[in-house]
Scaffold this motif. Structure first.
Motif, PDB file in Angstrom:
ATOM      1  N   PRO A  39      20.261 -34.437  -7.378  1.00 66.06           N
ATOM      2  CA  PRO A  39      20.870 -35.798  -7.524  1.00 66.06           C
ATOM      3  C   PRO A  39      20.933 -36.450  -8.591  1.00 66.06           C
ATOM      4  O   PRO A  39      21.722 -37.215  -8.950  1.00 66.06           O
ATOM      5  CB  PRO A  39      20.273 -36.758  -6.030  1.00 66.06           C
ATOM      6  N   LEU A  40      19.530 -36.301  -9.275  1.00 69.96           N
ATOM      7  CA  LEU A  40      19.388 -37.150 -10.605  1.00 69.96           C
ATOM      8  C   LEU A  40      20.245 -36.530 -11.684  1.00 69.96           C
ATOM      9  O   LEU A  40      20.720 -37.481 -12.585  1.00 69.96           O
ATOM     10  CB  LEU A  40      17.833 -36.608 -11.112  1.00 69.96           C
ATOM     11  N   ASP A  41      21.115 -35.480 -11.751  1.00 71.14           N
ATOM     12  CA  ASP A  41      21.848 -35.210 -12.647  1.00 71.14           C
ATOM     13  C   ASP A  41      23.213 -35.936 -12.506  1.00 71.14           C
ATOM     14  O   ASP A  41      23.845 -36.101 -13.614  1.00 71.14           O
ATOM     15  CB  ASP A  41      22.361 -33.598 -12.134  1.00 71.14           C
ATOM     16  N   TRP A  42      23.640 -36.415 -11.452  1.00 75.59           N
ATOM     17  CA  TRP A  42      24.638 -37.290 -11.488  1.00 75.59           C
ATOM     18  C   TRP A  42      24.445 -38.847 -11.457  1.00 75.59           C
ATOM     19  O   TRP A  42      25.030 -39.811 -12.099  1.00 75.59           O
ATOM     20  CB  TRP A  42      25.707 -37.019 -10.282  1.00 75.59           C
ATOM     21  N   GLN A  43      23.240 -39.341 -10.887  1.00 76.72           N
ATOM     22  CA  GLN A  43      22.497 -40.496 -10.976  1.00 76.72           C
ATOM     23  C   GLN A  43      22.236 -40.869 -12.237  1.00 76.72           C
ATOM     24  O   GLN A  43      22.366 -42.300 -12.673  1.00 76.72           O
ATOM     25  CB  GLN A  43      21.448 -40.544 -10.057  1.00 76.72           C
ATOM     26  N   THR A  44      22.151 -39.897 -13.256  1.00 80.35           N
ATOM     27  CA  THR A  44      21.788 -40.388 -14.599  1.00 80.35           C
ATOM     28  C   THR A  44      22.898 -40.991 -15.318  1.00 80.35           C
ATOM     29  O   THR A  44      22.774 -41.913 -16.023  1.00 80.35           O
ATOM     30  CB  THR A  44      21.286 -39.036 -15.537  1.00 80.35           C
ATOM     31  N   LYS A 297      31.804 -23.993 -11.716  1.00 82.06           N
ATOM     32  CA  LYS A 297      31.873 -24.666 -10.315  1.00 82.06           C
ATOM     33  C   LYS A 297      30.765 -26.091 -10.133  1.00 82.06           C
ATOM     34  O   LYS A 297      30.839 -26.710  -9.310  1.00 82.06           O
ATOM     35  CB  LYS A 297      31.445 -23.780  -9.210  1.00 82.06           C
ATOM     36  N   ALA A 298      30.126 -26.163 -11.324  1.00 83.59           N
ATOM     37  CA  ALA A 298      29.228 -27.289 -11.158  1.00 83.59           C
ATOM     38  C   ALA A 298      29.789 -28.783 -10.942  1.00 83.59           C
ATOM     39  O   ALA A 298      29.319 -29.480 -10.269  1.00 83.59           O
ATOM     40  CB  ALA A 298      28.278 -27.459 -12.426  1.00 83.59           C
ATOM     41  N   PRO A 299      30.940 -29.061 -11.962  1.00 79.86           N
ATOM     42  CA  PRO A 299      31.690 -30.282 -11.612  1.00 79.86           C
ATOM     43  C   PRO A 299      31.892 -30.692 -10.086  1.00 79.86           C
ATOM     44  O   PRO A 299      31.634 -31.630  -9.545  1.00 79.86           O
ATOM     45  CB  PRO A 299      32.718 -30.270 -12.447  1.00 79.86           C
ATOM     46  N   GLN A 300      32.544 -29.634  -9.357  1.00 81.07           N
ATOM     47  CA  GLN A 300      32.892 -29.760  -8.238  1.00 81.07           C
ATOM     48  C   GLN A 300      31.697 -29.684  -7.219  1.00 81.07           C
ATOM     49  O   GLN A 300      31.633 -30.685  -6.235  1.00 81.07           O
ATOM     50  CB  GLN A 300      33.529 -28.737  -7.654  1.00 81.07           C
ATOM     51  N   ALA A 301      30.667 -29.354  -7.390  1.00 83.01           N
ATOM     52  CA  ALA A 301      29.342 -29.414  -6.764  1.00 83.01           C
ATOM     53  C   ALA A 301      28.712 -30.565  -6.806  1.00 83.01           C
ATOM     54  O   ALA A 301      28.203 -31.302  -6.035  1.00 83.01           O
ATOM     55  CB  ALA A 301      28.258 -28.026  -7.005  1.00 83.01           C
ATOM     56  N   LEU A 302      28.892 -31.154  -8.235  1.00 80.21           N
ATOM     57  CA  LEU A 302      28.199 -32.676  -8.291  1.00 80.21           C
ATOM     58  C   LEU A 302      28.997 -33.601  -7.435  1.00 80.21           C
ATOM     59  O   LEU A 302      28.511 -34.596  -6.855  1.00 80.21           O
ATOM     60  CB  LEU A 302      28.239 -33.073  -9.709  1.00 80.21           C
ATOM     61  N   THR A 303      30.194 -33.352  -7.474  1.00 80.11           N
ATOM     62  CA  THR A 303      31.189 -34.228  -6.508  1.00 80.11           C
ATOM     63  C   THR A 303      30.705 -34.202  -5.154  1.00 80.11           C
ATOM     64  O   THR A 303      30.716 -35.206  -4.425  1.00 80.11           O
ATOM     65  CB  THR A 303      32.472 -34.142  -6.550  1.00 80.11           C
ATOM     66  N   GLN A 304      30.453 -33.186  -4.572  1.00 76.94           N
ATOM     67  CA  GLN A 304      30.033 -32.958  -3.228  1.00 76.94           C
ATOM     68  C   GLN A 304      28.811 -33.582  -2.808  1.00 76.94           C
ATOM     69  O   GLN A 304      28.629 -34.123  -1.910  1.00 76.94           O
ATOM     70  CB  GLN A 304      30.090 -31.488  -2.886  1.00 76.94           C
ATOM     71  N   ASN A 305      27.908 -33.310  -3.934  1.00 77.42           N
ATOM     72  CA  ASN A 305      26.569 -33.870  -3.658  1.00 77.42           C
ATOM     73  C   ASN A 305      26.293 -35.377  -3.530  1.00 77.42           C
ATOM     74  O   ASN A 305      25.560 -36.085  -2.918  1.00 77.42           O
ATOM     75  CB  ASN A 305      25.643 -33.202  -4.848  1.00 77.42           C
ATOM     76  N   ARG A 306      27.404 -35.780  -4.301  1.00 79.32           N
ATOM     77  CA  ARG A 306      27.519 -37.408  -4.401  1.00 79.32           C
ATOM     78  C   ARG A 306      27.912 -37.800  -2.937  1.00 79.32           C
ATOM     79  O   ARG A 306      27.319 -38.858  -2.648  1.00 79.32           O
ATOM     80  CB  ARG A 306      28.521 -37.846  -5.429  1.00 79.32           C
ATOM     81  N   ALA A 307      28.582 -37.307  -2.117  1.00 76.46           N
ATOM     82  CA  ALA A 307      29.046 -37.639  -0.937  1.00 76.46           C
ATOM     83  C   ALA A 307      27.782 -37.558  -0.046  1.00 76.46           C
ATOM     84  O   ALA A 307      28.043 -37.864   1.150  1.00 76.46           O
ATOM     85  CB  ALA A 307      30.246 -36.773  -0.709  1.00 76.46           C
ATOM     86  N   GLY A 308      26.805 -36.879  -0.178  1.00 77.20           N
ATOM     87  CA  GLY A 308      25.756 -36.516   0.691  1.00 77.20           C
ATOM     88  C   GLY A 308      25.872 -35.522   1.496  1.00 77.20           C
ATOM     89  O   GLY A 308      26.845 -34.711   1.495  1.00 77.20           O
ATOM     90  N   GLY A 309      24.659 -35.376   2.517  1.00 77.71           N
ATOM     91  CA  GLY A 309      24.729 -34.212   3.608  1.00 77.71           C
ATOM     92  C   GLY A 309      24.470 -32.963   2.825  1.00 77.71           C
ATOM     93  O   GLY A 309      24.586 -31.911   3.641  1.00 77.71           O
ATOM     94  N   ALA A 310      23.615 -32.891   1.873  1.00 81.72           N
ATOM     95  CA  ALA A 310      23.145 -31.530   1.325  1.00 81.72           C
ATOM     96  C   ALA A 310      22.100 -30.913   2.366  1.00 81.72           C
ATOM     97  O   ALA A 310      21.289 -31.408   3.182  1.00 81.72           O
ATOM     98  CB  ALA A 310      22.257 -31.778   0.054  1.00 81.72           C
ATOM     99  N   ARG A 311      22.187 -29.345   2.335  1.00 79.07           N
ATOM    100  CA  ARG A 311      21.447 -28.592   3.289  1.00 79.07           C
ATOM    101  C   ARG A 311      20.933 -27.790   2.450  1.00 79.07           C
ATOM    102  O   ARG A 311      21.235 -26.640   2.377  1.00 79.07           O
ATOM    103  CB  ARG A 311      22.262 -28.128   4.306  1.00 79.07           C
ATOM    104  N   GLY A 312      19.677 -28.045   1.788  1.00 76.29           N
ATOM    105  CA  GLY A 312      19.001 -27.262   0.942  1.00 76.29           C
ATOM    106  C   GLY A 312      19.362 -27.183  -0.427  1.00 76.29           C
ATOM    107  O   GLY A 312      20.094 -28.325  -0.970  1.00 76.29           O
ATOM    108  N   LYS A 313      18.903 -26.476  -1.531  1.00 72.72           N
ATOM    109  CA  LYS A 313      19.472 -26.659  -2.755  1.00 72.72           C
ATOM    110  C   LYS A 313      20.656 -25.784  -2.998  1.00 72.72           C
ATOM    111  O   LYS A 313      20.972 -24.766  -2.650  1.00 72.72           O
ATOM    112  CB  LYS A 313      18.150 -25.939  -3.577  1.00 72.72           C
ATOM    113  N   THR A 314      21.464 -26.226  -4.148  1.00 72.13           N
ATOM    114  CA  THR A 314      22.511 -25.525  -4.908  1.00 72.13           C
ATOM    115  C   THR A 314      22.110 -25.127  -6.232  1.00 72.13           C
ATOM    116  O   THR A 314      21.516 -25.785  -6.955  1.00 72.13           O
ATOM    117  CB  THR A 314      23.707 -26.425  -4.972  1.00 72.13           C
ATOM    118  N   VAL A 315      22.188 -23.828  -6.548  1.00 72.37           N
ATOM    119  CA  VAL A 315      22.077 -23.285  -7.852  1.00 72.37           C
ATOM    120  C   VAL A 315      23.077 -22.692  -8.476  1.00 72.37           C
ATOM    121  O   VAL A 315      24.278 -22.260  -7.754  1.00 72.37           O
ATOM    122  CB  VAL A 315      20.696 -22.087  -7.688  1.00 72.37           C
TER     123      VAL A 315
END
Length: 318
Positions: A39-44, A297-315
């Protein structure tokens, strides 16, 4: 090299071509094989003042390369003494200023050899190593700050994400009774990680509070809230603490009067990374990877992470 970067604050991240960074004195250049989303990656990019600089931060470099956690192999050594060698498999966090100069979402990253970077154990896959630094360190240091131990109870809010998954395992290994507050049906997975019970927060705060009180009528010993961003939500969970219990937040939210609390700040070290990686290599700690995606695919993954509900880590495979 390929990288995911932004050209300005609040600009959309995208795939760009940039020159390879050159390591300075005491640095190593790593050819990144995997980067992990935090989350720090987009919170920054979201925390900024009117002039575009986050409060108390040094000026940023644009294009700003995103990403904090990485794993790969040392590709070049800077001048001076160095504890690494070309070809070493390493993982760690990007911490050296200025922000944006070198990010993990890139084919190459330069980091000081005395920063939070260390060797990957022989039996540990690189994608698992990339997912460990921020979330694993956060979980371990939170556990130390709450002083939870065998026989005590811990309520983890937002337990299904990377930090929560690591925290649940580390606390359970100490004999702590972990109650995992999650969104949706994650009970089976969280119990395999060591939680004694799960609370589904989608049923509302009253139902969540009733479920916790049914387990611990006198209140839980400790609370770690990884998701609440407002005082009211944090206070509702803090109300479930016993007298003298401690609350920890990772979202800089003040606790209500009378509650001992800690506003957690990450302090990573190479030594702690070594400890966590050794636990993974021995099979004592599971790295909860939810998705592996290509770098683009990182930009789309960051958008999804902003929305919350992560289930583990995305690499991201670089």
């Amino acid at each position: 090299m390929r990288a995911i970067a932004v050209s300005a604050f609040r600009a959309e991240p995208g795939l760009v071509e940039l020159p390879k960074p050159d390591p300075g004195a005491g640095e190593v250049r790593v050819k990144v094989e995997y980067a992990a989303l935090n989350p720090l990656d987009w919170q920054t990019l979201d925390r900024q003042t009117a002039d575009g600089t986050p409060p108390g931060a040094s000026p940023h470099v644009f294009p700003f390369v995103l990403g904090t956690d990485f794993a790969g192999r040392v590709d070049m050594i800077g001048s001076g003494d160095n504890r690494f060698r070309v070809g070493d498999a390493v993982f760690g966090r990007v911490t050296a200023p200025p922000p944006g100069r070198c990010g993990a979402y890139a084919e190459y990253v330069c980091v000081p050899q005395d920063s939070p970077i260390t060797l990957v154990p022989r039996d540990m896959p690189l994608h698992a190593a990339a997912a460990l630094p921020s979330a694993g360190t956060t979980a371990a240091q939170i556990l130390s700050s709450t002083a939870v131990r065998s026989g005590l109870s811990l309520l983890v809010v937002g337990a299904t994400g990377g930090v929560g998954s690591f925290l649940t395992q580390l606390a359970a290994a100490r004999g702590t009774a972990v109650v995992a507050a999650v969104r949706g049906d994650e009970g089976r997975r969280m119990k395999t990680l060591g939680a004694i019970a799960t609370i589904d927060t989608t049923h509302g705060p009253d139902a969540s509070a009733s479920a916790v009180r049914a387990l611990y009528p006198e209140g839980v010993d400790a609370l770690v809230d990884l998701v609440s961003t407002d005082t009211g939500s944090f206070a509702a969970y803090a109300a479930l603490l016993r007298d003298g219990g401690v609350a920890v937040t990772t979202r800089s939210v003040a606790a209500p009067p009378g509650v001992a609390w800690s506003d957690y700040r990450l302090a990573p070290t190479a030594a702690l990374l070594d400890e966590l990686a050794s636990a993974v290599a021995r099979g004592e700690l599971e790295v909860p990877i939810d998705m592996e995606l290509p770098l683009e695919k990182a930009p789309q993954a960051l958008t999804q992470n902003r929305a919350g509900g992560a289930r583990g880590k995305t690499v991201f495979a670089v």
